[in-house]
Design a protein around this motif. Structure first.
Motif, mmCIF file in Angstrom:
data_model
loop_
_atom_site.group_PDB
_atom_site.id
_atom_site.type_symbol
_atom_site.label_atom_id
_atom_site.label_comp_id
_atom_site.label_asym_id
_atom_site.label_seq_id
_atom_site.Cartn_x
_atom_site.Cartn_y
_atom_site.Cartn_z
ATOM 1 N N CYS A 11 0.853 -1.183 0.000
ATOM 2 C CA CYS A 11 0.000 0.000 0.000
ATOM 3 C C CYS A 11 0.895 1.241 0.000
ATOM 4 O O CYS A 11 1.777 1.374 0.856
ATOM 5 C CB CYS A 11 -0.898 -0.010 1.236
ATOM 6 N N CYS A 14 -2.023 6.094 -1.027
ATOM 7 C CA CYS A 14 -2.564 7.100 -1.951
ATOM 8 C C CYS A 14 -3.948 7.582 -1.534
ATOM 9 O O CYS A 14 -4.394 8.646 -1.959
ATOM 10 C CB CYS A 14 -2.611 6.538 -3.369
ATOM 11 N N CYS A 63 -7.132 1.253 -7.003
ATOM 12 C CA CYS A 63 -5.869 0.989 -6.285
ATOM 13 C C CYS A 63 -4.725 0.824 -7.281
ATOM 14 O O CYS A 63 -4.732 -0.102 -8.095
ATOM 15 C CB CYS A 63 -6.008 -0.254 -5.429
HETATM 16 S S1 SF4 Z 1 -5.880 2.453 -3.062
HETATM 17 FE FE1 SF4 Z 1 -4.011 3.431 -2.263
HETATM 18 S S2 SF4 Z 1 -4.375 3.578 -0.030
HETATM 19 FE FE2 SF4 Z 1 -5.817 2.060 -0.850
HETATM 20 S S3 SF4 Z 1 -4.817 0.049 -0.628
HETATM 21 FE FE3 SF4 Z 1 -4.370 0.815 -2.697
HETATM 22 S S4 SF4 Z 1 -2.409 1.871 -2.482
HETATM 23 FE FE4 SF4 Z 1 -3.245 1.657 -0.419
#
Ligand code: SF4
Length: 76
Positions: A11, A14, A63
């Motif tokens: 992750c 973002c 994502c």
């Molecule tokens: S959308 Fe962004 S904040 Fe959410 S899991 Fe994916 S990388 Fe992480």
């Protein structure tokens, strides 16, 4: 359908999943996402409510690292 953030190190904080589905995903103080729906605490053991499936799919699509993992059965 259960969901969790796979390998939290993937992750990149973002915030896209939280923007798309704030009832399912929340961010910690560093912006790292976790599943918070119904107190799941990113364990991946809670079925996501039917009415949130569209938001869930939007979050997955948003994502950039594809680290949101789905399963038909609970992860543990
Ligand atoms: S959308 Fe962004 S904040 Fe959410 S899991 Fe994916 S990388 Fe992480």
């Amino acid at each position: 359908m259960s969901v969790c953030i796979r390998h939290e190190e993937e992750c990149i904080a973002c915030g896209a999943c939280n923007s798309a589905a704030p009832d399912i995903f929340d961010l910690d103080d560093e912006g790292i996402a976790a599943v918070i729906f119904a107190g799941d605490n990113n364990r991946g053991i809670t079925a996501i409510a039917e009415e949130l499936q569209k938001e869930l799919q939007d979050a997955i699509a948003s994502c950039p690292t594809q680290c949101i993992q789905l399963a038909d059965a609970p992860f543990a």
